[in-house]
Design a protein around this motif. Structure first.
Motif, PDB file in Angstrom:
ATOM      1  N   ALA A  28      80.808  20.055  40.279  1.00  0.00           N
ATOM      2  CA  ALA A  28      82.046  20.746  40.637  1.00  0.00           C
ATOM      3  C   ALA A  28      81.700  22.148  41.115  1.00  0.00           C
ATOM      4  O   ALA A  28      80.584  22.635  40.909  1.00  0.00           O
ATOM      5  N   GLU A  29      82.652  22.787  41.759  1.00  0.00           N
ATOM      6  CA  GLU A  29      82.439  24.150  42.249  1.00  0.00           C
ATOM      7  C   GLU A  29      82.593  25.192  41.149  1.00  0.00           C
ATOM      8  O   GLU A  29      82.009  26.264  41.206  1.00  0.00           O
ATOM      9  N   SER A  30      83.391  24.859  40.138  1.00  0.00           N
ATOM     10  CA  SER A  30      83.633  25.808  39.049  1.00  0.00           C
ATOM     11  C   SER A  30      84.201  25.046  37.858  1.00  0.00           C
ATOM     12  O   SER A  30      84.501  23.849  37.944  1.00  0.00           O
ATOM     13  N   ALA A  31      84.389  25.751  36.767  1.00  0.00           N
ATOM     14  CA  ALA A  31      84.906  25.119  35.555  1.00  0.00           C
ATOM     15  C   ALA A  31      86.288  24.522  35.770  1.00  0.00           C
ATOM     16  O   ALA A  31      86.640  23.503  35.177  1.00  0.00           O
ATOM     17  N   HIS A  32      87.083  25.163  36.629  1.00  0.00           N
ATOM     18  CA  HIS A  32      88.465  24.725  36.847  1.00  0.00           C
ATOM     19  C   HIS A  32      88.643  23.993  38.163  1.00  0.00           C
ATOM     20  O   HIS A  32      89.778  23.733  38.578  1.00  0.00           O
ATOM     21  N   ASP A  33      87.553  23.644  38.826  1.00  0.00           N
ATOM     22  CA  ASP A  33      87.635  22.915  40.087  1.00  0.00           C
ATOM     23  C   ASP A  33      88.317  21.568  39.853  1.00  0.00           C
ATOM     24  O   ASP A  33      87.852  20.771  39.037  1.00  0.00           O
ATOM     25  N   PRO A  34      89.424  21.278  40.561  1.00  0.00           N
ATOM     26  CA  PRO A  34      90.128  20.008  40.362  1.00  0.00           C
ATOM     27  C   PRO A  34      89.431  18.823  41.026  1.00  0.00           C
ATOM     28  O   PRO A  34      89.854  17.679  40.850  1.00  0.00           O
ATOM     29  N   TRP A  35      88.369  19.084  41.803  1.00  0.00           N
ATOM     30  CA  TRP A  35      87.650  18.024  42.502  1.00  0.00           C
ATOM     31  C   TRP A  35      86.217  17.939  42.016  1.00  0.00           C
ATOM     32  O   TRP A  35      85.634  18.915  41.558  1.00  0.00           O
ATOM     33  N   LEU A  36      85.662  16.742  42.137  1.00  0.00           N
ATOM     34  CA  LEU A  36      84.245  16.533  41.893  1.00  0.00           C
ATOM     35  C   LEU A  36      83.589  16.131  43.206  1.00  0.00           C
ATOM     36  O   LEU A  36      84.221  15.517  44.058  1.00  0.00           O
ATOM     37  N   HIS A  37      82.333  16.493  43.372  1.00  0.00           N
ATOM     38  CA  HIS A  37      81.633  16.256  44.620  1.00  0.00           C
ATOM     39  C   HIS A  37      80.380  15.434  44.351  1.00  0.00           C
ATOM     40  O   HIS A  37      79.604  15.738  43.440  1.00  0.00           O
ATOM     41  N   TRP A  38      80.168  14.398  45.155  1.00  0.00           N
ATOM     42  CA  TRP A  38      78.968  13.587  45.033  1.00  0.00           C
ATOM     43  C   TRP A  38      77.821  14.285  45.748  1.00  0.00           C
ATOM     44  O   TRP A  38      77.935  14.648  46.915  1.00  0.00           O
ATOM     45  N   ILE A  39      76.723  14.453  45.053  1.00  0.00           N
ATOM     46  CA  ILE A  39      75.566  15.171  45.592  1.00  0.00           C
ATOM     47  C   ILE A  39      74.387  14.209  45.725  1.00  0.00           C
ATOM     48  O   ILE A  39      74.083  13.451  44.796  1.00  0.00           O
ATOM     49  N   GLU A  40      73.722  14.259  46.880  1.00  0.00           N
ATOM     50  CA  GLU A  40      72.539  13.443  47.122  1.00  0.00           C
ATOM     51  C   GLU A  40      71.504  14.296  47.855  1.00  0.00           C
ATOM     52  O   GLU A  40      71.420  14.274  49.078  1.00  0.00           O
ATOM     53  N   PRO A  41      70.703  15.060  47.119  1.00  0.00           N
ATOM     54  CA  PRO A  41      69.767  16.004  47.757  1.00  0.00           C
ATOM     55  C   PRO A  41      68.702  15.289  48.587  1.00  0.00           C
ATOM     56  O   PRO A  41      68.234  14.208  48.233  1.00  0.00           O
TER      57      PRO A  41
END
Length: 227
Positions: A28-41
């Motif tokens: 997530a971008e922050s503790a209160h970020d309402p979205w989650l992001h899939w990461i694939e480095p």
């Protein structure tokens, strides 16, 4: 690094495990970020067991057993400490709920370092097959997280694990032996690890948590790769 967003309500513990199994993880971008992001480095950090670096000073700390190491004694507390150790965290409230659910299901574990019965360092991650996906670590006392990592690696070795994934690499992790490999190589390691018959608690059945035991296990792995 690819990034795809998804409403946190659409991510379940089961979906997270599926994502880990194909080399993807949520942030997530922050503790209160309402979205989650899939990461694939494109470049992935791992710590090969035979390359973990234990300095003389760290070995001395491990040998003195100054920290009491516990497993899963306060999983949510470790996650909370990791989330609070910097001003902006990627560990959102929704992620904390998901990690807690995975812990309840037996997939997420914490390695905790205590000093005078106070939690002063530790780490947590996800297990799947013979892979341990390290999520985060923290310390409030010098060397506490490093000692926890040494205990983790010993535990993974005894438990027949094949992969310790650090997601990204930092100068701190590099100093402990972490390296970067490309996505293709990582997926090969991951596929092999997922087929491994591994057990996170094998260490508790046959070994103590004394520092000398930890150092002996790490040393034996280094020596075995030289022949």
């Amino acid at each position: 690094m690819s990034r795809r967003s998804l409403s946190p309500d659409g991510i379940t513990p089961e979906l997270m495990l599926r994502a880990y199994s194909i080399g993807v993880f949520p942030m997530a971008e922050s503790a209160h970020d309402p979205w989650l992001h899939w990461i694939e480095p494109r470049q992935r950090g791992i710590i090969p067991f035979d390359r973990i670096h234990i300095s003389r000073s760290l070995a001395k700390v491990i040998r003195t057993n100054i920290f009491e190491i516990r497993i899963n004694s306060n999983f949510n507390g470790v996650v909370e400490e990791c989330a609070n150790m910097r001003e902006t965290t990627w560990i959102s409230h929704r992620l904390r709920e998901l990690y807690s659910a995975l812990h309840e299901q037996g997939f997420a574990h914490s390695v905790e370092a205590y000093f005078n019965d106070e939690l002063v360092g530790g780490l947590f991650g996800i297990t799947l097959g013979g892979a341990f996906f390290g999520e985060s670590m923290f310390h409030k006392k010098t060397d506490a997280s490093k000692v926890a990592l040494a205990h983790l690696v010993s535990r993974l070795i005894i438990g027949n694990f094949r992969l310790l994934d650090t997601q990204f690499i930092t100068p701190h992790l590099a100093s402990l032996g972490a390296i970067e490999i490309d996505r293709s190589a990582y997926l090969t390691h991951l596929d092999q690890a997922l087929m491994s018959d591994s057990y996170f608690f094998a260490f508790d059945e046959n070994n103590t948590h004394h520092g000398d035991d930890i150092l002996a296990i790490l040393s034996a792995v280094k020596e075995s790769t030289q022949f």
